[in-house]
Design a protein around this motif. Sequence first.
Motif, PDB file in Angstrom:
ATOM      1  N   LEU A 104     -68.820 -19.631 -48.121  1.00  0.00           N
ATOM      2  CA  LEU A 104     -67.871 -20.289 -48.976  1.00  0.00           C
ATOM      3  C   LEU A 104     -66.355 -19.847 -48.817  1.00  0.00           C
ATOM      4  CD1 LEU A 104     -70.513 -18.638 -50.652  1.00  0.00           C
ATOM      5  CD2 LEU A 104     -69.970 -20.438 -52.385  1.00  0.00           C
ATOM      6  N   PHE A 105     -65.601 -21.259 -48.935  1.00  0.00           N
ATOM      7  CA  PHE A 105     -64.222 -20.626 -48.783  1.00  0.00           C
ATOM      8  C   PHE A 105     -63.144 -21.742 -49.561  1.00  0.00           C
ATOM      9  CE2 PHE A 105     -65.757 -23.607 -45.315  1.00  0.00           C
ATOM     10  CZ  PHE A 105     -65.117 -24.848 -45.633  1.00  0.00           C
ATOM     11  N   ASP A 106     -62.087 -20.977 -49.856  1.00  0.00           N
ATOM     12  CA  ASP A 106     -60.973 -21.776 -50.504  1.00  0.00           C
ATOM     13  C   ASP A 106     -59.958 -22.028 -49.281  1.00  0.00           C
ATOM     14  OD1 ASP A 106     -58.491 -22.837 -51.813  1.00  0.00           O
ATOM     15  OD2 ASP A 106     -58.582 -21.179 -53.166  1.00  0.00           O
ATOM     16  N   PRO A 107     -59.717 -23.020 -48.831  1.00  0.00           N
ATOM     17  CA  PRO A 107     -59.261 -23.332 -47.523  1.00  0.00           C
ATOM     18  C   PRO A 107     -57.770 -22.891 -47.677  1.00  0.00           C
ATOM     19  CG  PRO A 107     -59.735 -25.316 -48.226  1.00  0.00           C
ATOM     20  CD  PRO A 107     -60.492 -24.508 -49.127  1.00  0.00           C
ATOM     21  N   LEU A 108     -56.904 -23.133 -48.580  1.00  0.00           N
ATOM     22  CA  LEU A 108     -55.642 -23.053 -48.729  1.00  0.00           C
ATOM     23  C   LEU A 108     -55.383 -22.725 -50.337  1.00  0.00           C
ATOM     24  CD1 LEU A 108     -53.748 -22.878 -46.453  1.00  0.00           C
ATOM     25  CD2 LEU A 108     -52.804 -25.049 -47.317  1.00  0.00           C
ATOM     26  N   ASP A 109     -55.437 -21.430 -50.716  1.00  0.00           N
ATOM     27  CA  ASP A 109     -55.163 -20.941 -51.763  1.00  0.00           C
ATOM     28  C   ASP A 109     -53.590 -21.021 -51.981  1.00  0.00           C
ATOM     29  OD1 ASP A 109     -56.000 -19.380 -54.414  1.00  0.00           O
ATOM     30  OD2 ASP A 109     -54.564 -18.107 -53.588  1.00  0.00           O
ATOM     31  N   GLY A 110     -53.131 -21.445 -53.420  1.00  0.00           N
ATOM     32  CA  GLY A 110     -51.767 -21.669 -53.570  1.00  0.00           C
ATOM     33  C   GLY A 110     -50.944 -22.800 -52.893  1.00  0.00           C
ATOM     34  N   SER A 111     -51.670 -23.567 -52.472  1.00  0.00           N
ATOM     35  CA  SER A 111     -51.057 -24.669 -51.742  1.00  0.00           C
ATOM     36  C   SER A 111     -49.884 -25.512 -52.423  1.00  0.00           C
ATOM     37  CB  SER A 111     -52.099 -25.685 -51.455  1.00  0.00           C
ATOM     38  OG  SER A 111     -52.848 -26.273 -52.392  1.00  0.00           O
ATOM     39  N   SER A 112     -49.638 -25.305 -53.850  1.00  0.00           N
ATOM     40  CA  SER A 112     -48.467 -25.791 -54.707  1.00  0.00           C
ATOM     41  C   SER A 112     -47.425 -24.992 -54.053  1.00  0.00           C
ATOM     42  CB  SER A 112     -48.715 -25.533 -56.017  1.00  0.00           C
ATOM     43  OG  SER A 112     -48.718 -24.292 -56.353  1.00  0.00           O
ATOM     44  N   ASN A 113     -47.460 -23.907 -53.456  1.00  0.00           N
ATOM     45  CA  ASN A 113     -46.229 -23.103 -53.111  1.00  0.00           C
ATOM     46  C   ASN A 113     -45.995 -23.776 -51.621  1.00  0.00           C
ATOM     47  OD1 ASN A 113     -45.696 -21.535 -55.091  1.00  0.00           O
ATOM     48  ND2 ASN A 113     -47.551 -20.189 -54.484  1.00  0.00           N
ATOM     49  N   PHE A 198     -47.932  -5.529 -63.104  1.00  0.00           N
ATOM     50  CA  PHE A 198     -48.992  -6.335 -63.499  1.00  0.00           C
ATOM     51  C   PHE A 198     -48.774  -7.843 -63.081  1.00  0.00           C
ATOM     52  CE2 PHE A 198     -46.246  -6.211 -67.374  1.00  0.00           C
ATOM     53  CZ  PHE A 198     -46.400  -7.518 -67.934  1.00  0.00           C
ATOM     54  N   ALA A 199     -49.546  -8.598 -62.689  1.00  0.00           N
ATOM     55  CA  ALA A 199     -49.459  -9.901 -62.389  1.00  0.00           C
ATOM     56  C   ALA A 199     -50.065 -10.807 -63.352  1.00  0.00           C
ATOM     57  CB  ALA A 199     -49.833 -10.277 -61.130  1.00  0.00           C
ATOM     58  N   ILE A 200     -49.335 -11.591 -64.025  1.00  0.00           N
ATOM     59  CA  ILE A 200     -49.837 -12.802 -64.758  1.00  0.00           C
ATOM     60  C   ILE A 200     -48.695 -13.908 -65.110  1.00  0.00           C
ATOM     61  CG2 ILE A 200     -48.898 -11.889 -67.120  1.00  0.00           C
ATOM     62  CD1 ILE A 200     -51.807 -12.280 -68.250  1.00  0.00           C
ATOM     63  N   MET A 239     -53.095 -16.689 -55.670  1.00  0.00           N
ATOM     64  CA  MET A 239     -53.972 -15.532 -55.655  1.00  0.00           C
ATOM     65  C   MET A 239     -53.773 -14.586 -54.823  1.00  0.00           C
ATOM     66  SD  MET A 239     -57.933 -15.101 -56.916  1.00  0.00           S
ATOM     67  CE  MET A 239     -58.638 -13.758 -57.560  1.00  0.00           C
ATOM     68  N   VAL A 240     -53.855 -15.086 -53.336  1.00  0.00           N
ATOM     69  CA  VAL A 240     -53.736 -14.444 -52.179  1.00  0.00           C
ATOM     70  C   VAL A 240     -52.714 -13.597 -52.262  1.00  0.00           C
ATOM     71  CG1 VAL A 240     -53.686 -14.492 -49.714  1.00  0.00           C
ATOM     72  CG2 VAL A 240     -55.334 -15.904 -50.585  1.00  0.00           C
ATOM     73  N   ALA A 241     -51.560 -14.022 -52.431  1.00  0.00           N
ATOM     74  CA  ALA A 241     -50.326 -13.093 -52.347  1.00  0.00           C
ATOM     75  C   ALA A 241     -50.513 -12.024 -53.529  1.00  0.00           C
ATOM     76  CB  ALA A 241     -49.403 -14.118 -52.309  1.00  0.00           C
ATOM     77  N   ASP A 242     -50.981 -12.468 -54.662  1.00  0.00           N
ATOM     78  CA  ASP A 242     -50.656 -11.550 -55.852  1.00  0.00           C
ATOM     79  C   ASP A 242     -51.755 -10.673 -55.828  1.00  0.00           C
ATOM     80  OD1 ASP A 242     -48.576 -12.377 -57.770  1.00  0.00           O
ATOM     81  OD2 ASP A 242     -49.852 -14.374 -58.193  1.00  0.00           O
ATOM     82  N   VAL A 243     -52.971 -10.772 -55.343  1.00  0.00           N
ATOM     83  CA  VAL A 243     -54.100  -9.593 -55.198  1.00  0.00           C
ATOM     84  C   VAL A 243     -53.829  -8.859 -53.958  1.00  0.00           C
ATOM     85  CG1 VAL A 243     -56.498  -9.265 -54.802  1.00  0.00           C
ATOM     86  CG2 VAL A 243     -55.796 -11.162 -56.480  1.00  0.00           C
ATOM     87  N   HIS A 244     -52.911  -9.596 -52.763  1.00  0.00           N
ATOM     88  CA  HIS A 244     -52.835  -8.659 -51.768  1.00  0.00           C
ATOM     89  C   HIS A 244     -51.764  -7.610 -51.915  1.00  0.00           C
ATOM     90  CE1 HIS A 244     -52.226  -7.687 -47.301  1.00  0.00           C
ATOM     91  NE2 HIS A 244     -50.702  -7.763 -47.559  1.00  0.00           N
ATOM     92  N   ARG A 245     -50.944  -7.847 -52.794  1.00  0.00           N
ATOM     93  CA  ARG A 245     -49.855  -6.758 -53.482  1.00  0.00           C
ATOM     94  C   ARG A 245     -50.509  -5.775 -54.287  1.00  0.00           C
ATOM     95  NH1 ARG A 245     -46.958 -10.112 -56.314  1.00  0.00           N
ATOM     96  NH2 ARG A 245     -48.165  -9.614 -58.335  1.00  0.00           N
ATOM     97  N   VAL A 246     -51.584  -6.217 -55.200  1.00  0.00           N
ATOM     98  CA  VAL A 246     -52.379  -5.141 -55.679  1.00  0.00           C
ATOM     99  C   VAL A 246     -53.018  -4.188 -54.859  1.00  0.00           C
ATOM    100  CG1 VAL A 246     -54.343  -4.674 -57.197  1.00  0.00           C
ATOM    101  CG2 VAL A 246     -52.497  -6.561 -57.816  1.00  0.00           C
ATOM    102  N   LEU A 247     -53.639  -4.907 -53.955  1.00  0.00           N
ATOM    103  CA  LEU A 247     -54.481  -4.147 -52.833  1.00  0.00           C
ATOM    104  C   LEU A 247     -53.435  -3.229 -51.957  1.00  0.00           C
ATOM    105  CD1 LEU A 247     -56.989  -6.630 -51.635  1.00  0.00           C
ATOM    106  CD2 LEU A 247     -57.649  -4.438 -52.524  1.00  0.00           C
ATOM    107  N   THR A 248     -52.264  -3.597 -51.793  1.00  0.00           N
ATOM    108  CA  THR A 248     -51.223  -2.959 -50.919  1.00  0.00           C
ATOM    109  C   THR A 248     -50.562  -1.715 -51.550  1.00  0.00           C
ATOM    110  OG1 THR A 248     -50.754  -5.006 -49.580  1.00  0.00           O
ATOM    111  CG2 THR A 248     -49.483  -3.138 -49.304  1.00  0.00           C
ATOM    112  N   ARG A 249     -50.304  -2.055 -52.808  1.00  0.00           N
ATOM    113  CA  ARG A 249     -49.443  -1.011 -53.653  1.00  0.00           C
ATOM    114  C   ARG A 249     -49.799  -0.976 -55.338  1.00  0.00           C
ATOM    115  NH1 ARG A 249     -43.562  -4.322 -53.714  1.00  0.00           N
ATOM    116  NH2 ARG A 249     -43.921  -5.304 -55.740  1.00  0.00           N
ATOM    117  N   GLY A 250     -51.025  -1.394 -55.397  1.00  0.00           N
ATOM    118  CA  GLY A 250     -51.670  -1.220 -56.763  1.00  0.00           C
ATOM    119  C   GLY A 250     -51.275  -2.017 -58.012  1.00  0.00           C
TER     120      GLY A 250
END
Length: 326
Positions: A104-113, A198-200, A239-250
């Motif tokens: 299963l995949f989301d081919p391009l998450d955040g494509s509005s950016n 926090f990211a929201i 979501m990819v970028a926001d969660v990557h930041r969480v995984l990288t620095r909390g």
Amino acid sequence: MSTGLEAYLREQGAPQSLSELILATADACVEIAQLVRFGAAGDLASASGAENVQGEVQKKLDILANDILLRDCAKAAGLKAMASEEMDDVVPVRDLDGEGWLLLFDPLDGSSNIDVNVSIGTIFSILPAPRTEARPAIEADFLQTGRAQAAAGYVVYGPQTTLVLTVTGAPAVFTLAADGSWTPSGATMSIPAKAKEFAINASNHRHWSEPMRAHVEGWLAGADGPRGRDFNMRWIASMVADVHRVLTRGGVFLYPWDKRMGEKAGKLRLLYEANPMTLLVERAGGASFDGKNGSILDTPVTGLHQRVSVMLGASEEIAILIEAGL
């Protein structure tokens, strides 16, 4: 070329058929990375005029990324079927008959950016295919909880192109090298229990439930508020970028239910976004909450394009959210 990634998969003891599928997915993302890099020059950031199953207008790059994943991943001999956030139905590849996998995949998450040159990404999840009589896979075969995932990961297309992957343990991080190979970065992803960020999407403040508004306002009040300390707020809308930041620095990432969603449980897609990202977060020591049942990985799956409320990241913060019933 995926030498470093191949070595990692051997160390993880991944079955050969699973390794082949992960490598095929990673190779597809190398091709997508090239398209993202030159997207504006090739007019790929513009709208295609088509809508996906979610009713969202697709960018040309959304469609191309989806096609690349369908084409490249089908080459993996153990792949039985695929499902994409951009498509209504599953795509059978080979009949179910013994060991095999569902992708299963989301081919391009955040494509509005895309048109503003902000980081976007690809998210993927791999499930075991049912061992049944020889037949094409159907939607019901994909309706497995997040705990059933055999592997999950994402690629973020940013200043570096980075692959984050989990097969059996903590997420591993790879960087795309100039020769097209995935090089281990040596980074250790471990989410501290206590959050500082926090990211929201704060623009949805007026639509949240009263308890959610009060909780976020407590964060914003900082040292003068109920939490007694200052927090930073971040939001990239990918979501990819926001969660990557969480995984990288909390920190924590939240996309909670709001009043506009009515009977829908949330905005984000359970199978394509929430489950794979949650598996990575929980294996990095974090936690998650779907707003109802507890961990997102235990959320009952009822449909291919099911939506869910997503709260994940620092375990201390998620525990407070669960206790408050948010």
